[in-house]
Design a protein around this motif. Structure first.
Motif, PDB file in Angstrom:
ATOM      1  N   ILE A 263       0.844  -1.208   0.000  1.00  0.00           N
ATOM      2  CA  ILE A 263       0.000   0.000   0.000  1.00  0.00           C
ATOM      3  C   ILE A 263       0.874   1.252   0.000  1.00  0.00           C
ATOM      4  CG2 ILE A 263      -1.677   1.326   1.340  1.00  0.00           C
ATOM      5  CD1 ILE A 263      -2.729  -1.381   2.401  1.00  0.00           C
ATOM      6  N   CYS A 264       1.884   1.262   0.867  1.00  0.00           N
ATOM      7  CA  CYS A 264       2.795   2.418   0.943  1.00  0.00           C
ATOM      8  C   CYS A 264       3.542   2.609  -0.369  1.00  0.00           C
ATOM      9  CB  CYS A 264       3.796   2.227   2.088  1.00  0.00           C
ATOM     10  SG  CYS A 264       3.068   2.216   3.731  1.00  0.00           S
ATOM     11  N   LEU A 265       3.942   1.505  -0.986  1.00  0.00           N
ATOM     12  CA  LEU A 265       4.653   1.563  -2.266  1.00  0.00           C
ATOM     13  C   LEU A 265       3.762   2.141  -3.360  1.00  0.00           C
ATOM     14  CD1 LEU A 265       7.315   0.733  -3.763  1.00  0.00           C
ATOM     15  CD2 LEU A 265       6.177  -1.430  -4.289  1.00  0.00           C
ATOM     16  N   ASN A 266       2.513   1.676  -3.418  1.00  0.00           N
ATOM     17  CA  ASN A 266       1.579   2.193  -4.428  1.00  0.00           C
ATOM     18  C   ASN A 266       1.340   3.691  -4.250  1.00  0.00           C
ATOM     19  OD1 ASN A 266       1.213  -0.339  -5.604  1.00  0.00           O
ATOM     20  ND2 ASN A 266      -0.528  -0.846  -4.294  1.00  0.00           N
ATOM     21  N   ARG A 267       1.172   4.093  -2.990  1.00  0.00           N
ATOM     22  CA  ARG A 267       0.901   5.508  -2.725  1.00  0.00           C
ATOM     23  C   ARG A 267       2.122   6.371  -3.034  1.00  0.00           C
ATOM     24  NH1 ARG A 267      -3.875   6.117   0.293  1.00  0.00           N
ATOM     25  NH2 ARG A 267      -3.224   8.163   1.027  1.00  0.00           N
ATOM     26  N   TYR A 272       5.084  10.276  -6.236  1.00  0.00           N
ATOM     27  CA  TYR A 272       6.357  10.713  -6.814  1.00  0.00           C
ATOM     28  C   TYR A 272       6.498  10.361  -8.301  1.00  0.00           C
ATOM     29  CZ  TYR A 272       7.718  11.772  -2.045  1.00  0.00           C
ATOM     30  OH  TYR A 272       7.779  12.302  -0.775  1.00  0.00           O
ATOM     31  N   GLY A 273       5.500   9.657  -8.837  1.00  0.00           N
ATOM     32  CA  GLY A 273       5.539   9.356 -10.266  1.00  0.00           C
ATOM     33  C   GLY A 273       5.171  10.550 -11.120  1.00  0.00           C
ATOM     34  N   GLY A 274       4.573  11.577 -10.497  1.00  0.00           N
ATOM     35  CA  GLY A 274       4.217  12.787 -11.250  1.00  0.00           C
ATOM     36  C   GLY A 274       3.231  12.480 -12.355  1.00  0.00           C
ATOM     37  N   ASP A 275       3.557  12.893 -13.564  1.00  0.00           N
ATOM     38  CA  ASP A 275       2.701  12.639 -14.719  1.00  0.00           C
ATOM     39  C   ASP A 275       2.667  11.161 -15.097  1.00  0.00           C
ATOM     40  OD1 ASP A 275       2.174  15.338 -14.882  1.00  0.00           O
ATOM     41  OD2 ASP A 275       3.768  15.728 -16.359  1.00  0.00           O
ATOM     42  N   PHE A 276       3.577  10.379 -14.504  1.00  0.00           N
ATOM     43  CA  PHE A 276       3.663   8.954 -14.833  1.00  0.00           C
ATOM     44  C   PHE A 276       3.195   8.091 -13.654  1.00  0.00           C
ATOM     45  CE2 PHE A 276       7.316  11.235 -16.784  1.00  0.00           C
ATOM     46  CZ  PHE A 276       6.902  11.185 -18.109  1.00  0.00           C
ATOM     47  N   SER A 277       2.276   8.601 -12.835  1.00  0.00           N
ATOM     48  CA  SER A 277       1.890   7.895 -11.613  1.00  0.00           C
ATOM     49  C   SER A 277       1.272   6.523 -11.906  1.00  0.00           C
ATOM     50  CB  SER A 277       0.921   8.741 -10.788  1.00  0.00           C
ATOM     51  OG  SER A 277      -0.235   9.069 -11.544  1.00  0.00           O
ATOM     52  N   ASP A 278       0.355   6.448 -12.882  1.00  0.00           N
ATOM     53  CA  ASP A 278      -0.233   5.150 -13.220  1.00  0.00           C
ATOM     54  C   ASP A 278       0.828   4.194 -13.761  1.00  0.00           C
ATOM     55  OD1 ASP A 278      -2.622   6.176 -12.443  1.00  0.00           O
ATOM     56  OD2 ASP A 278      -3.585   6.132 -14.414  1.00  0.00           O
ATOM     57  N   ALA A 279       1.732   4.721 -14.577  1.00  0.00           N
ATOM     58  CA  ALA A 279       2.815   3.892 -15.124  1.00  0.00           C
ATOM     59  C   ALA A 279       3.742   3.402 -14.017  1.00  0.00           C
ATOM     60  CB  ALA A 279       3.613   4.686 -16.157  1.00  0.00           C
ATOM     61  N   ALA A 280       4.021   4.256 -13.028  1.00  0.00           N
ATOM     62  CA  ALA A 280       4.899   3.866 -11.917  1.00  0.00           C
ATOM     63  C   ALA A 280       4.269   2.754 -11.085  1.00  0.00           C
ATOM     64  CB  ALA A 280       5.199   5.076 -11.036  1.00  0.00           C
ATOM     65  N   ILE A 281       2.961   2.883 -10.786  1.00  0.00           N
ATOM     66  CA  ILE A 281       2.275   1.840 -10.018  1.00  0.00           C
ATOM     67  C   ILE A 281       2.257   0.530 -10.800  1.00  0.00           C
ATOM     68  CG2 ILE A 281       0.061   1.138  -9.022  1.00  0.00           C
ATOM     69  CD1 ILE A 281      -0.505   4.107  -8.482  1.00  0.00           C
ATOM     70  N   ALA A 282       1.976   0.605 -12.091  1.00  0.00           N
ATOM     71  CA  ALA A 282       1.959  -0.598 -12.927  1.00  0.00           C
ATOM     72  C   ALA A 282       3.340  -1.233 -13.008  1.00  0.00           C
ATOM     73  CB  ALA A 282       1.456  -0.246 -14.328  1.00  0.00           C
ATOM     74  N   ALA A 283       4.381  -0.405 -13.174  1.00  0.00           N
ATOM     75  CA  ALA A 283       5.754  -0.918 -13.286  1.00  0.00           C
ATOM     76  C   ALA A 283       6.182  -1.645 -12.023  1.00  0.00           C
ATOM     77  CB  ALA A 283       6.710   0.236 -13.576  1.00  0.00           C
ATOM     78  N   LEU A 284       5.901  -1.055 -10.877  1.00  0.00           N
ATOM     79  CA  LEU A 284       6.306  -1.675  -9.614  1.00  0.00           C
ATOM     80  C   LEU A 284       5.466  -2.910  -9.314  1.00  0.00           C
ATOM     81  CD1 LEU A 284       6.995   1.575  -7.601  1.00  0.00           C
ATOM     82  CD2 LEU A 284       8.670  -0.069  -8.437  1.00  0.00           C
ATOM     83  N   SER A 285       4.234  -2.950  -9.816  1.00  0.00           N
ATOM     84  CA  SER A 285       3.421  -4.159  -9.718  1.00  0.00           C
ATOM     85  C   SER A 285       4.057  -5.302 -10.504  1.00  0.00           C
ATOM     86  CB  SER A 285       2.010  -3.890 -10.242  1.00  0.00           C
ATOM     87  OG  SER A 285       1.269  -5.086 -10.347  1.00  0.00           O
ATOM     88  N   ILE A 286       4.517  -4.991 -11.705  1.00  0.00           N
ATOM     89  CA  ILE A 286       5.183  -6.006 -12.539  1.00  0.00           C
ATOM     90  C   ILE A 286       6.472  -6.487 -11.883  1.00  0.00           C
ATOM     91  CG2 ILE A 286       6.405  -6.347 -14.732  1.00  0.00           C
ATOM     92  CD1 ILE A 286       4.278  -4.440 -15.984  1.00  0.00           C
ATOM     93  N   VAL A 287       7.273  -5.558 -11.390  1.00  0.00           N
ATOM     94  CA  VAL A 287       8.533  -5.919 -10.732  1.00  0.00           C
ATOM     95  C   VAL A 287       8.254  -6.792  -9.504  1.00  0.00           C
ATOM     96  CG1 VAL A 287      10.512  -5.017  -9.432  1.00  0.00           C
ATOM     97  CG2 VAL A 287       9.804  -3.935 -11.566  1.00  0.00           C
ATOM     98  N   GLY A 288       7.180  -6.467  -8.781  1.00  0.00           N
ATOM     99  CA  GLY A 288       6.821  -7.274  -7.621  1.00  0.00           C
ATOM    100  C   GLY A 288       6.504  -8.703  -8.003  1.00  0.00           C
ATOM    101  N   LEU A 413      11.744   3.660   5.136  1.00  0.00           N
ATOM    102  CA  LEU A 413      12.521   4.019   3.950  1.00  0.00           C
ATOM    103  C   LEU A 413      11.641   4.510   2.802  1.00  0.00           C
ATOM    104  CD1 LEU A 413      15.211   1.172   3.925  1.00  0.00           C
ATOM    105  CD2 LEU A 413      15.621   3.614   4.299  1.00  0.00           C
ATOM    106  N   ILE A 414      10.412   3.967   2.688  1.00  0.00           N
ATOM    107  CA  ILE A 414       9.551   4.370   1.576  1.00  0.00           C
ATOM    108  C   ILE A 414       9.070   5.813   1.751  1.00  0.00           C
ATOM    109  CG2 ILE A 414       7.311   3.633   2.489  1.00  0.00           C
ATOM    110  CD1 ILE A 414       8.579   3.210  -1.127  1.00  0.00           C
TER     111      ILE A 414
END
Length: 461
Positions: A263-267, A272-288, A413-414
């Motif tokens: 949850i903290c990672l998604n938020r 901090y993803g700025g204009d790429f917030s959806d892309a950042a959440i999706a990217a970290l989901s894939i990496v997870g 750290l997050i």
């Protein structure tokens, strides 16, 4: 000797006498297969949903924190009851083992009913708390609603799976887990695309497969000298719940904090993803999901170690516990070094496989995956140390190690790293958390190994 054909007492004698390396490998092969297949179907979910759009992919990552919560309590009841069962079987106390098996199973099922109902009642606020942005929210609700319906079966399946493992019947557990996972893989494209259910189809595929696994595991628990789950043995007591708490709290810390960390990672990614917030959440989901797949073989290996550890510790065969721990750490470290090198080299094509249409997802995910690969081998000690401490009943130390990687270090750290480094801080948070967790777990593990060696010398064991 065929473990499947043994009765309960023969199985215990086998676990206390078979050469340790062979025994660990025999117990670990089915659990490794189970973990790999389970992790693979989680990746398949992400792969097929990724064919829809970036928001749907992100929604799967958001709901993953709820699935981690369900798993946390499933492992809490499963490991809590399983650790107790393993030690009691090693000590020859079979009646107490039977009671604990029933108490662990039925308590988990009832808890799953309550948790699922509450989640459905508060569906929208829950989805927002999990980190859904306005564009992700509709997909999150569609996926989450169905997952919550399956909560009782998901939670109690994990109890059955772990109780079978701790009895030395990992192959029986594997049948249930693998059958459900294969069914999920088949149902995913059928429900998502053929029946046009989109992200809800992925959730339904998961729930149906979990119900099938539940039925098979319940049937398997009644075969091969395993403890039969019967309601007449459901005789709760404060003593049993206390033992379950001690044995399961490390798992609850580990998995529960993983849910909070997600949850903290998604938020943080959304902020901090700025204009790429959806892309950042999706990217970290894939990496997870990719990291989970790599980690699943390690977890499976450790799960093969746990019944060996628990039964031999219960029988005061401390030298065999220490030998099994050294064996597992050594070979796990070698495996993880190979995986880390491969993951670092092929990070970009791995992320591209899930979302090749979105360059921002690929860019953000590639760096995050490579940063994790740099320290991934440290998990050999962290995971095996945690499993040893939990299996021998060192609840406080096991909980401390379990909470470290995605709680004690990750959560502060997050918030700290992104404040200084922006999105890069989000991407490298898990890396620094792993380093800190390793430094914490080394002295704790060594102190317990020395304690067992001292007991051997003192009592001439």
């Amino acid at each position: 000797m065929n473990v499947r054909s043994m009765d309960q007492q023969e199985k215990v004698a086998y676990m206390l006498s078979e050469p340790v390396p062979r025994l660990v490998c025999q117990m670990a092969v089915p659990t490794i297969i189970s973990m790999l297949v389970t992790s693979f179907y989680n990746m398949v979910d992400t792969f097929f949903v990724g064919k829809l759009n970036t928001q749907a992919t992100a929604a799967v990552g958001v709901v993953f924190s709820v699935m981690a919560f369900i798993q946390a309590f499933g492992f809490f009841f499963g490991h809590g009851s399983g650790n107790f069962i393993s030690r009691k079987l090693g000590a020859g106390e079979f009646e107490e083992s039977n009671r604990m098996a029933a108490v662990g199973f039925f308590t988990a099922f009832f808890a799953g009913v309550i948790a699922g109902a509450l989640g459905i009642i508060f569906l929208t606020p829950l989805a927002k708390v999990l980190g859904s942005t306005p564009t992700i929210l509709p997909y999150t609700k569609d996926y989450l609603r169905i997952i919550l319906i399956g909560c009782p079966f998901m939670m109690s399946s994990l109890v059955l799976n772990n109780q079978l493992r701790f009895q030395g019947s990992a192959s029986y557990a594997m049948v249930g887990i693998v059958t459900g996972a294969v069914l999920n893989i088949v149902l995913d494209p059928l429900l998502i695309f053929v029946f046009d259910m989109e992200v809800a189809g992925a959730a339904l595929a998961t729930v149906v497969s979990q119900v099938v696994s539940f039925v098979i595991l319940f049937f398997m628990s009644r075969k091969g000298g395993n403890i039969r789950i019967e309601f007449k043995n459901f005789k709760p007591s404060w003593m049993l719940y206390w033992e379950m708490f001690k044995g399961g709290i490390p798992s609850l810390c580990r998995q529960g904090l993983a849910s909070i960390a997600q949850i903290c990672l998604n938020r943080a990614a959304g902020t901090y993803g700025g204009d790429f917030s959806d892309a950042a959440i999706a990217a970290l989901s894939i990496v997870g999901r990719v990291s989970m797949f790599a980690n699943s073989a390690l977890i499976g290996f450790g799960q093969g170690f746990q019944p060996v550890c628990g039964m031999n510790y219960g029988a005061k065969h401390y030298s065999r516990v220490r030998e099994a721990f050294r064996f597992c750490v050594k070979y796990a470290a070698v495996f993880l070094i190979v995986v880390s090198v491969a993951g670092f080299v092929f990070a970009e094509p791995l992320v591209t496989l899930f979302r090749k249409e979105d360059g921002d997802v690929i860019r953000i995910g590639t760096l995050a995956l490579r940063l994790q690969c740099l320290v991934f081998p440290l998990n050999a000690w962290i995971v095996m140390c945690n499993m040893m401490l939990q299996s021998i009943g060192k609840a406080a130390k096991a909980s401390f190690v379990a909470a470290a990687r995605q709680g004690i270090f990750f959560i502060p750290l997050i918030y700290i790293l992104p404040a200084f480094f922006g999105l890069l801080g989000v991407q490298m948070c898990q890396t620094w958390s792993d380093v800190c967790s390793f430094l914490l777990s080394v002295p704790l593990g060594i102190s317990v190994l020395r304690e067992m060696k001292a007991q051997e010398q003192q009592f001439g064991l």
